[in-house]
Design an enzyme around this catalytic site. Structure first.
Site, mmCIF file in Angstrom:
data_model
loop_
_atom_site.group_PDB
_atom_site.id
_atom_site.type_symbol
_atom_site.label_atom_id
_atom_site.label_comp_id
_atom_site.label_asym_id
_atom_site.label_seq_id
_atom_site.Cartn_x
_atom_site.Cartn_y
_atom_site.Cartn_z
ATOM 1 N N SER A 15 36.416 37.820 46.812
ATOM 2 C CA SER A 15 35.444 38.123 45.753
ATOM 3 C C SER A 15 35.895 37.523 44.426
ATOM 4 C CB SER A 15 35.362 39.661 45.643
ATOM 5 O OG SER A 15 34.561 40.075 44.572
ATOM 6 N N SER A 134 45.887 40.855 32.844
ATOM 7 C CA SER A 134 44.630 41.051 32.125
ATOM 8 C C SER A 134 44.936 41.099 30.638
ATOM 9 C CB SER A 134 44.014 42.385 32.569
ATOM 10 O OG SER A 134 42.897 42.711 31.781
ATOM 11 N N TYR A 147 45.009 51.496 34.633
ATOM 12 C CA TYR A 147 44.895 50.038 34.805
ATOM 13 C C TYR A 147 45.810 49.333 33.808
ATOM 14 C CZ TYR A 147 42.391 45.495 35.122
ATOM 15 O OH TYR A 147 42.047 44.169 35.289
ATOM 16 N N LYS A 151 48.840 46.820 34.586
ATOM 17 C CA LYS A 151 48.769 45.415 34.158
ATOM 18 C C LYS A 151 49.842 45.088 33.114
ATOM 19 C CE LYS A 151 45.247 43.955 36.698
ATOM 20 N NZ LYS A 151 45.415 42.910 37.731
ATOM 21 N N THR A 183 32.446 39.510 37.523
ATOM 22 C CA THR A 183 32.758 39.767 38.939
ATOM 23 C C THR A 183 32.356 41.207 39.280
ATOM 24 O OG1 THR A 183 34.944 40.704 38.522
ATOM 25 C CG2 THR A 183 34.826 38.297 38.668
HETATM 26 N N1 LIG Z 1 36.805 40.405 36.114
HETATM 27 C C1 LIG Z 1 37.464 40.670 35.006
HETATM 28 O O1 LIG Z 1 36.876 40.852 33.925
HETATM 29 C C2 LIG Z 1 38.967 40.722 35.025
HETATM 30 C C3 LIG Z 1 39.642 40.693 33.803
HETATM 31 C C4 LIG Z 1 41.033 40.743 33.805
HETATM 32 C C5 LIG Z 1 41.724 40.799 34.997
HETATM 33 N N2 LIG Z 1 41.042 40.831 36.174
HETATM 34 C C6 LIG Z 1 41.817 40.911 37.405
HETATM 35 O O2 LIG Z 1 41.444 39.871 38.259
HETATM 36 C C7 LIG Z 1 41.739 40.228 39.604
HETATM 37 C C8 LIG Z 1 40.524 39.925 40.477
HETATM 38 O O3 LIG Z 1 39.477 40.811 40.105
HETATM 39 P P1 LIG Z 1 37.932 40.395 40.123
HETATM 40 O O4 LIG Z 1 37.469 40.481 38.733
HETATM 41 O O5 LIG Z 1 37.717 39.164 40.899
HETATM 42 O O6 LIG Z 1 37.325 41.692 40.856
HETATM 43 P P2 LIG Z 1 36.613 41.898 42.269
HETATM 44 O O7 LIG Z 1 35.416 41.025 42.360
HETATM 45 O O8 LIG Z 1 36.425 43.365 42.384
HETATM 46 O O9 LIG Z 1 37.693 41.383 43.325
HETATM 47 C C9 LIG Z 1 38.829 42.144 43.619
HETATM 48 C C10 LIG Z 1 39.541 41.549 44.813
HETATM 49 O O10 LIG Z 1 40.722 42.332 45.073
HETATM 50 C C11 LIG Z 1 40.735 42.723 46.448
HETATM 51 N N3 LIG Z 1 41.319 44.059 46.585
HETATM 52 C C12 LIG Z 1 41.044 45.152 45.823
HETATM 53 N N4 LIG Z 1 41.734 46.207 46.261
HETATM 54 C C13 LIG Z 1 42.463 45.786 47.331
HETATM 55 C C14 LIG Z 1 43.365 46.420 48.211
HETATM 56 N N5 LIG Z 1 43.672 47.729 48.101
HETATM 57 N N6 LIG Z 1 43.915 45.681 49.206
HETATM 58 C C15 LIG Z 1 43.616 44.370 49.338
HETATM 59 N N7 LIG Z 1 42.771 43.709 48.532
HETATM 60 C C16 LIG Z 1 42.199 44.410 47.534
HETATM 61 C C17 LIG Z 1 39.275 42.710 46.869
HETATM 62 O O11 LIG Z 1 39.181 42.420 48.246
HETATM 63 P P3 LIG Z 1 38.456 43.395 49.307
HETATM 64 O O12 LIG Z 1 37.311 44.035 48.621
HETATM 65 O O13 LIG Z 1 38.090 42.478 50.416
HETATM 66 O O14 LIG Z 1 39.534 44.319 49.659
HETATM 67 C C18 LIG Z 1 38.691 41.559 46.065
HETATM 68 O O15 LIG Z 1 38.866 40.334 46.742
HETATM 69 C C19 LIG Z 1 42.126 41.709 39.558
HETATM 70 O O16 LIG Z 1 43.523 41.838 39.597
HETATM 71 C C20 LIG Z 1 41.588 42.162 38.218
HETATM 72 O O17 LIG Z 1 42.295 43.264 37.705
HETATM 73 C C21 LIG Z 1 39.688 40.793 36.209
#
Ligand SMILES: NC(=O)c1ccc[n+]([C@@H]2O[C@H](COP(=O)([O-])OP(=O)(O)OC[C@H]3O[C@@H](n4cnc5c(N)ncnc54)[C@H](OP(=O)(O)O)[C@@H]3O)[C@@H](O)[C@H]2O)c1
Length: 281
Positions: A15, A134, A147, A151, A183
């Site tokens: 994702s 983050s 969180y 982080k 996302t």
């Molecule tokens: N989007 C933002 O604004 C943002 C900002 C700063 C940092 N981040 C960081 O970026 C990273 C990716 O997030 P995203 O925004 O792409 O969110 P997302 O669309 O919710 O994707 C999260 C991913 O993490 C996997 N995941 C979650 N819990 C898991 C678990 N217990 N075991 C294995 N896999 C797990 C999910 O896979 P499954 O669902 O298949 O398990 C999914 O592929 C995260 O670390 C998030 O904190 C995001």
């Protein structure tokens, strides 16, 4: 640096940012190992970006599964610790098990996976650990105490690890601090009772395109940046202010917390304010 032929293991590849990173690395000739919990979603990403990518699903907090996953991934040139979950709840309401889930998923799992691949990298005198933290890993953001704890912790772990392995063993360590990226992160966020929020929020919906985020991460890696901030506007400003004028930043954030507390007193669901609004306060 070239990613051609590099074996790159991406967690959270089913994702959002992880799927976008998979696409960007595949386009540059890397050979991918894709992890997440949902096998089918991983298979869809692989079908789109690299048919023969190794699909390696596992639950990141299943400690017994991690050594097997690392063994199946084999020696990797780069591990991208990206899997994570966020939070939308006030500390005063949040159950302890929510903190456990956040810290296990967002801090302990990437630490443990890194520990599993690190001895091989040290032995080969080569390798690269990437961690997706983050802006909330630097700026204490309301509704995200657990969180932020995880982080911030990830940044500390990676900074200290870099000091130990960069010059000594030629192992690179890169920390990424994204701001809001469009996302499922808010929809998948945990609430006070551990339930999943289910819908997104305004900051995330107005956030950066994941492909653009991935492009900037690859650029930063190529430029050999040790810390890559992928944020714009108020979020980038706040990340800088944490060092240049923390008192001013704390004042702004406290006002955002005060508004949320007032909402809570009225019995409403705590809704994150837009970053621009928080910083105007
Ligand atoms: N989007 C933002 O604004 C943002 C900002 C700063 C940092 N981040 C960081 O970026 C990273 C990716 O997030 P995203 O925004 O792409 O969110 P997302 O669309 O919710 O994707 C999260 C991913 O993490 C996997 N995941 C979650 N819990 C898991 C678990 N217990 N075991 C294995 N896999 C797990 C999910 O896979 P499954 O669902 O298949 O398990 C999914 O592929 C995260 O670390 C998030 O904190 C995001």
């Amino acid at each position: 640096m070239s990613f051609e032929g590099q074996r790159i293991w991406i967690t959270g590849a089913s994702s959002g940012i992880g799927a976008a990173l998979a696409e960007a690395f595949a386009a540059r000739g890397a050979r991918l190992v894709l992890s997440g919990r949902r096998r089918e979603a991983l298979a869809e990403v692989a079908a789109r970006v690299q048919r023969d990518a190794l699909i390696l699903p596992f639950e990141a907090t299943d400690w017994a599964a991690l050594p097997h996953a690392a063994a199946r991934a084999g020696p990797v040139d780069m591990l991208v610790n990206n899997a994570g979950i966020s939070q939308r709840s006030l500390a005063v309401d949040t159950r302890p098990e929510v903190y456990r889930a956040l810290i296990e998923t967002d801090l302990l799992a990437p630490v443990w996976l890194t520990q599993l691949v690190l001895p091989g990298m040290v032995e080969r005198r080569a390798g690269h650990i990437v961690g997706i933290s983050s802006v909330a890993g630097r700026v204490g953001t309301v509704l995200r105490t657990g969180y932020c704890a995880a982080k911030h912790g990830l940044i500390g772990y990676l900074d200290a690890l870099r000091a130990e392995v960069e010059q000594a063993y030629g192992v690179r360590v890169t920390t990424v601090l994204p701001g809001s990226v469009r996302t499922q992160v808010a929809a998948n966020a945990l609430q006070a009772d551990g339930s999943v929020r289910g819908d997104s929020d305004a900051n995330i919906d107005a956030g950066m395109d994941p492909a653009e985020c991935a492009r900037r991460i690859l650029n930063g890696i190529e430029e050999e940046e040790r810390e890559i901030i992928v944020a714009e506007g108020g979020e980038a400003f706040a990340a800088g202010l944490r060092f240049t004028d923390p008192e001013r930043l704390f004042d702004m954030l406290s006002k955002a917390g005060d508004q949320l507390a007032k909402e809570r007193e009225k019995g409403g669901r705590p809704e994150p304010a837009r970053v621009s609004q928080t910083l105007r306060n």
